[in-house]
Design a protein around this motif. Structure first.
Motif, PDB file in Angstrom:
ATOM      1  N   ARG A 198     -39.394  37.481 -16.102  1.00 33.60           N
ATOM      2  CA  ARG A 198     -39.706  38.772 -15.481  1.00 33.60           C
ATOM      3  C   ARG A 198     -39.497  39.899 -16.496  1.00 33.60           C
ATOM      4  NH1 ARG A 198     -36.147  40.571 -10.468  1.00 33.60           N
ATOM      5  NH2 ARG A 198     -34.565  40.494 -12.125  1.00 33.60           N
ATOM      6  N   ASP A 199     -38.408  39.840 -17.256  1.00 31.04           N
ATOM      7  CA  ASP A 199     -38.159  40.855 -18.272  1.00 31.04           C
ATOM      8  C   ASP A 199     -39.238  40.820 -19.357  1.00 31.04           C
ATOM      9  OD1 ASP A 199     -35.892  41.558 -16.890  1.00 31.04           O
ATOM     10  OD2 ASP A 199     -34.512  40.478 -18.206  1.00 31.04           O
ATOM     11  N   ARG A 200     -39.666  39.618 -19.741  1.00 31.04           N
ATOM     12  CA  ARG A 200     -40.690  39.506 -20.786  1.00 31.04           C
ATOM     13  C   ARG A 200     -42.031  40.036 -20.276  1.00 31.04           C
ATOM     14  NH1 ARG A 200     -41.143  33.737 -23.003  1.00 31.04           N
ATOM     15  NH2 ARG A 200     -39.097  34.257 -23.863  1.00 31.04           N
ATOM     16  N   ILE A 201     -42.377  39.762 -19.022  1.00 29.48           N
ATOM     17  CA  ILE A 201     -43.611  40.306 -18.445  1.00 29.48           C
ATOM     18  C   ILE A 201     -43.578  41.829 -18.468  1.00 29.48           C
ATOM     19  CG2 ILE A 201     -44.900  40.554 -16.265  1.00 29.48           C
ATOM     20  CD1 ILE A 201     -44.088  37.629 -15.655  1.00 29.48           C
ATOM     21  N   GLY A 202     -42.424  42.398 -18.123  1.00 28.76           N
ATOM     22  CA  GLY A 202     -42.292  43.845 -18.177  1.00 28.76           C
ATOM     23  C   GLY A 202     -42.438  44.381 -19.584  1.00 28.76           C
ATOM     24  N   ARG A 203     -41.849  43.672 -20.553  1.00 30.87           N
ATOM     25  CA  ARG A 203     -41.903  44.134 -21.940  1.00 30.87           C
ATOM     26  C   ARG A 203     -43.306  43.990 -22.529  1.00 30.87           C
ATOM     27  NH1 ARG A 203     -40.928  40.846 -26.177  1.00 30.87           N
ATOM     28  NH2 ARG A 203     -39.720  39.413 -24.872  1.00 30.87           N
ATOM     29  N   CYS A 204     -43.977  42.870 -22.242  1.00 26.86           N
ATOM     30  CA  CYS A 204     -45.287  42.608 -22.840  1.00 26.86           C
ATOM     31  C   CYS A 204     -46.419  43.315 -22.106  1.00 26.86           C
ATOM     32  CB  CYS A 204     -45.562  41.102 -22.863  1.00 26.86           C
ATOM     33  SG  CYS A 204     -44.438  40.145 -23.913  1.00 26.86           S
ATOM     34  N   TYR A 205     -46.366  43.283 -20.782  1.00 22.09           N
ATOM     35  CA  TYR A 205     -47.495  43.771 -19.986  1.00 22.09           C
ATOM     36  C   TYR A 205     -47.220  45.092 -19.277  1.00 22.09           C
ATOM     37  CZ  TYR A 205     -48.983  38.838 -20.331  1.00 22.09           C
ATOM     38  OH  TYR A 205     -49.335  37.598 -20.781  1.00 22.09           O
ATOM     39  N   GLY A 206     -45.948  45.517 -19.223  1.00 24.61           N
ATOM     40  CA  GLY A 206     -45.627  46.706 -18.465  1.00 24.61           C
ATOM     41  C   GLY A 206     -45.834  46.532 -16.977  1.00 24.61           C
ATOM     42  N   ARG A 207     -45.617  45.313 -16.473  1.00 27.44           N
ATOM     43  CA  ARG A 207     -45.857  45.004 -15.070  1.00 27.44           C
ATOM     44  C   ARG A 207     -44.569  44.505 -14.415  1.00 27.44           C
ATOM     45  NH1 ARG A 207     -51.145  43.617 -13.630  1.00 27.44           N
ATOM     46  NH2 ARG A 207     -50.265  43.509 -11.522  1.00 27.44           N
ATOM     47  N   GLU A 208     -44.415  44.824 -13.127  1.00 25.33           N
ATOM     48  CA  GLU A 208     -43.330  44.276 -12.332  1.00 25.33           C
ATOM     49  C   GLU A 208     -43.716  42.883 -11.841  1.00 25.33           C
ATOM     50  OE1 GLU A 208     -40.363  45.638 -11.773  1.00 25.33           O
ATOM     51  OE2 GLU A 208     -40.889  47.370 -13.034  1.00 25.33           O
ATOM     52  N   SER A 209     -42.733  42.076 -11.478  1.00 22.49           N
ATOM     53  CA  SER A 209     -43.030  40.748 -10.942  1.00 22.49           C
ATOM     54  C   SER A 209     -41.888  40.268 -10.063  1.00 22.49           C
ATOM     55  CB  SER A 209     -43.276  39.737 -12.075  1.00 22.49           C
ATOM     56  OG  SER A 209     -42.203  39.730 -12.996  1.00 22.49           O
ATOM     57  N   ALA A 210     -42.243  39.444  -9.097  1.00 21.94           N
ATOM     58  CA  ALA A 210     -41.250  38.728  -8.305  1.00 21.94           C
ATOM     59  C   ALA A 210     -40.782  37.517  -9.102  1.00 21.94           C
ATOM     60  CB  ALA A 210     -41.860  38.295  -6.977  1.00 21.94           C
ATOM     61  N   VAL A 211     -39.695  36.889  -8.681  1.00 22.93           N
ATOM     62  CA  VAL A 211     -39.189  35.678  -9.332  1.00 22.93           C
ATOM     63  C   VAL A 211     -39.131  34.542  -8.314  1.00 22.93           C
ATOM     64  CG1 VAL A 211     -37.221  34.577 -10.482  1.00 22.93           C
ATOM     65  CG2 VAL A 211     -37.842  36.930 -11.049  1.00 22.93           C
ATOM     66  N   ILE A 212     -39.796  33.444  -8.628  1.00 22.94           N
ATOM     67  CA  ILE A 212     -39.683  32.209  -7.851  1.00 22.94           C
ATOM     68  C   ILE A 212     -39.424  31.089  -8.856  1.00 22.94           C
ATOM     69  CG2 ILE A 212     -40.825  30.572  -6.306  1.00 22.94           C
ATOM     70  CD1 ILE A 212     -42.529  32.858  -5.251  1.00 22.94           C
ATOM     71  N   TYR A 213     -38.253  30.492  -8.787  1.00 28.81           N
ATOM     72  CA  TYR A 213     -37.911  29.447  -9.749  1.00 28.81           C
ATOM     73  C   TYR A 213     -38.815  28.230  -9.575  1.00 28.81           C
ATOM     74  CZ  TYR A 213     -33.631  32.020 -10.836  1.00 28.81           C
ATOM     75  OH  TYR A 213     -32.742  32.983 -11.247  1.00 28.81           O
ATOM     76  N   PRO A 214     -39.189  27.565 -10.656  1.00 28.20           N
ATOM     77  CA  PRO A 214     -40.069  26.395 -10.566  1.00 28.20           C
ATOM     78  C   PRO A 214     -39.364  25.196  -9.936  1.00 28.20           C
ATOM     79  CG  PRO A 214     -39.310  26.700 -12.817  1.00 28.20           C
ATOM     80  CD  PRO A 214     -38.835  27.895 -12.040  1.00 28.20           C
ATOM     81  N   PRO A 215     -40.141  24.221  -9.477  1.00 28.36           N
ATOM     82  CA  PRO A 215     -39.556  23.079  -8.766  1.00 28.36           C
ATOM     83  C   PRO A 215     -38.953  22.047  -9.708  1.00 28.36           C
ATOM     84  CG  PRO A 215     -41.933  22.835  -8.903  1.00 28.36           C
ATOM     85  CD  PRO A 215     -41.615  24.182  -9.485  1.00 28.36           C
ATOM     86  N   VAL A 216     -37.814  21.519  -9.302  1.00 27.84           N
ATOM     87  CA  VAL A 216     -37.173  20.407 -10.004  1.00 27.84           C
ATOM     88  C   VAL A 216     -36.996  19.273  -8.991  1.00 27.84           C
ATOM     89  CG1 VAL A 216     -35.150  19.638 -11.299  1.00 27.84           C
ATOM     90  CG2 VAL A 216     -35.978  21.991 -11.559  1.00 27.84           C
ATOM     91  N   ASP A 217     -37.301  18.062  -9.402  1.00 27.73           N
ATOM     92  CA  ASP A 217     -37.280  16.926  -8.473  1.00 27.73           C
ATOM     93  C   ASP A 217     -35.843  16.410  -8.311  1.00 27.73           C
ATOM     94  OD1 ASP A 217     -37.838  14.818  -6.847  1.00 27.73           O
ATOM     95  OD2 ASP A 217     -39.317  13.884  -8.170  1.00 27.73           O
ATOM     96  N   VAL A 218     -35.052  17.158  -7.559  1.00 28.88           N
ATOM     97  CA  VAL A 218     -33.662  16.759  -7.347  1.00 28.88           C
ATOM     98  C   VAL A 218     -33.541  15.586  -6.386  1.00 28.88           C
ATOM     99  CG1 VAL A 218     -32.829  19.080  -7.855  1.00 28.88           C
ATOM    100  CG2 VAL A 218     -33.304  18.435  -5.481  1.00 28.88           C
ATOM    101  N   ASP A 219     -34.640  15.201  -5.746  1.00 25.81           N
ATOM    102  CA  ASP A 219     -34.613  14.009  -4.900  1.00 25.81           C
ATOM    103  C   ASP A 219     -34.749  12.731  -5.717  1.00 25.81           C
ATOM    104  OD1 ASP A 219     -34.514  15.295  -2.222  1.00 25.81           O
ATOM    105  OD2 ASP A 219     -36.413  16.141  -2.885  1.00 25.81           O
ATOM    106  N   PHE A 220     -35.269  12.862  -6.942  1.00 26.18           N
ATOM    107  CA  PHE A 220     -35.335  11.714  -7.846  1.00 26.18           C
ATOM    108  C   PHE A 220     -34.144  11.708  -8.794  1.00 26.18           C
ATOM    109  CE2 PHE A 220     -36.535   9.737 -11.868  1.00 26.18           C
ATOM    110  CZ  PHE A 220     -36.973   8.489 -11.428  1.00 26.18           C
ATOM    111  N   PHE A 221     -33.843  12.850  -9.389  1.00 26.58           N
ATOM    112  CA  PHE A 221     -32.704  12.952 -10.296  1.00 26.58           C
ATOM    113  C   PHE A 221     -31.446  13.169  -9.469  1.00 26.58           C
ATOM    114  CE2 PHE A 221     -36.309  13.911 -12.996  1.00 26.58           C
ATOM    115  CZ  PHE A 221     -36.019  13.168 -14.132  1.00 26.58           C
ATOM    116  N   THR A 222     -30.701  12.109  -9.298  1.00 26.14           N
ATOM    117  CA  THR A 222     -29.524  12.099  -8.432  1.00 26.14           C
ATOM    118  C   THR A 222     -28.338  11.495  -9.184  1.00 26.14           C
ATOM    119  OG1 THR A 222     -30.220   9.949  -7.565  1.00 26.14           O
ATOM    120  CG2 THR A 222     -30.869  11.897  -6.306  1.00 26.14           C
ATOM    121  N   PRO A 223     -27.101  11.793  -8.753  1.00 23.66           N
ATOM    122  CA  PRO A 223     -25.924  11.226  -9.434  1.00 23.66           C
ATOM    123  C   PRO A 223     -25.846   9.715  -9.252  1.00 23.66           C
ATOM    124  CG  PRO A 223     -25.340  13.145  -8.085  1.00 23.66           C
ATOM    125  CD  PRO A 223     -26.736  12.759  -7.706  1.00 23.66           C
ATOM    126  N   PRO A 224     -25.106   9.056 -10.121  1.00 21.57           N
ATOM    127  CA  PRO A 224     -24.880   7.612  -9.943  1.00 21.57           C
ATOM    128  C   PRO A 224     -23.997   7.358  -8.741  1.00 21.57           C
ATOM    129  CG  PRO A 224     -23.510   8.459 -11.715  1.00 21.57           C
ATOM    130  CD  PRO A 224     -24.416   9.584 -11.296  1.00 21.57           C
TER     131      PRO A 224
END
Length: 407
Positions: A198-224
């Motif tokens: 979001r900070d880089r978008i503001g610096r490069c494009y002069g635009r505001e943006s929302a933040v939505i974190y990308p998906p991580v497959d925590v249903d596959f990556f699980t503890p032993p």
């Protein structure tokens, strides 16, 4: 494994509910989803799969479409509409060398009949041609990094450090930067993958943006299993390109001969990295997801030296209950909790150097044990289920505002 709350089909997975409920304004008659290019499966393709699961009726577009059929099934069997770059001889192996043509090529895609355009962009996807009669939402993985922040690394990668080659490459990158800025103005709304972006978008494009974190497959990556002891090995994994700084991690462990490091991955830096290794470092090559999960589950800690936009691997490590030792800049400051925070899940080092990594390993060992439960809890903040719910709600709101004239 099927992502949660989705129904398996022959080609992939469908969402359990429609993306635009009947209570909303009329749904867009057609939806276009634009990706930069499709050749291998990495974090951006995971995002694409989740977006298509929400909008299975969407048409898919990309510069080129060389994704193997085995991977394409995760995209509901869709085959992307590609540009003329697809037909250039040798493009399957060398399309990245056609970078000067990327802006023109993406502009040839005809999306004029799509009221809603969703681009997933780290290069040129956001540069598709749209009008004020279309809602164009860009899920921005980053502004084009080789035009803005990674120019020296890019020049080195194409052997253009000096002379006429550098002058020519600099002129190309200047032109790409101007194009990237100009096309940012036709995007209706940006959504960033992290506060860092979001900070880089503001610096490069002069635009505001929302933040939505990308998906991580925590249903596959699980503890032993609980009765399984934590391993004594330190682990790192990545594609071996210069900015990932695997070389620094290897150099650091050469100075820690009584600790064992296991390194997964491969890439252009392979010869240099392997040549710098000591006998306490083992290279295991590129791993499939199952083998990578096993490696992360058995690690004492996962090391990460890149200044990354988000960083999927540190979250996957935490999902397996494994602490992270990371460079304290970029997306990892949002995905890993340091010693000064409640429920820490890792340790940071402040400079990209072997000495700083060595010191961080020693501080990690001297500090209180980090419970697997804390790491797991942190990783679940970035689950695919949370991404789908947040992204779907955001798109619905943006479309409703656009249709009712509030956009």
């Amino acid at each position: 494994l099927p992502p949660p709350e989705r129904v398996p089909t022959k080609n992939g997975y469908l969402p359990r509910v429609p993306a635009f409920p009947s209570s909303s304004p009329p749904a867009p008659s057609r939806i276009a989803v634009v990706h930069d290019w499709l050749d291998t499966w990495r974090g951006g393709e995971n995002v694409l799969a989740e977006v298509l699961s929400l909008f299975p009726e969407a048409d898919l577009f990309a510069l080129v479409n060389f994704l193997p059929d085995a991977s394409r099934r995760h995209l509901l069997g869709k085959r992307a509409h590609a540009t003329y770059l697809q037909r250039i001889p040798g493009a399957r192996c060398h399309f990245r060398k056609l970078l000067p043509l990327f802006p023109h090529a993406i502009g040839t895609l005809d999306l004029s009949d799509y009221p809603l355009v969703i681009s997933i962009s780290h290069a040129v996807a956001k540069g598709v041609r749209t009008t004020a009669r279309q809602l164009h939402l860009c899920y921005c993985l980053t502004p084009m990094r080789y035009a803005w922040d990674l120019r020296p690394a890019y020049l080195e990668s194409i052997d253009a450090r000096t002379g006429w080659r550098r002058s020519l490459a600099e002129a190309l990158l200047d032109r790409l930067q101007r194009w990237d800025l100009a096309t940012s103005r036709s995007v209706s709304e940006f959504i960033a993958i992290s506060d860092h972006i979001r900070d880089r978008i503001g610096r490069c494009y002069g635009r505001e943006s929302a933040v939505i974190y990308p998906p991580v497959d925590v249903d596959f990556f699980t503890p032993p299993k609980p009765d399984r002891a934590t391993g004594a090995l330190y682990v790192t994994a990545s594609r071996w390109v210069p900015y990932k700084r695997i070389d620094l991690i290897v150099e650091a462990f050469r100075a820690l001969p009584d600790r064992q490091l296991r390194v997964a991955g491969d890439g252009p830096d392979a010869r240099r990295i392997r040549a710098a290794a000591g006998p306490n470092i083992e290279f295991v090559g590129e791993l499939d997801r199952t083998a990578l999960r096993e490696l992360l589950r058995n690690a004492r800690a996962f090391l990460f030296a890149a200044d990354e936009d988000f960083g999927i691997l540190p979250v996957e490590a935490q999902a397996c209950g494994t602490p992270v030792i990371a460079f304290g800049r970029g997306g990892t400051l949002e995905t890993v909790r340091g010693p000064g925070q409640a429920g820490p899940t890792g340790v940071f080092f402040e400079t990209q150097s072997a000495a700083a990594i060595t010191d961080a390993v020693k501080r990690f060992e001297a500090g209180p044990p980090i419970p697997a439960s804390a790491c797991r809890s942190q990783a679940e903040r970035f689950s695919a289920a949370r991404f789908r719910a947040t992204f779907e709600t955001h798109i619905q709101g943006a479309w409703e505002s656009f249709v009712t004239g509030g956009g």
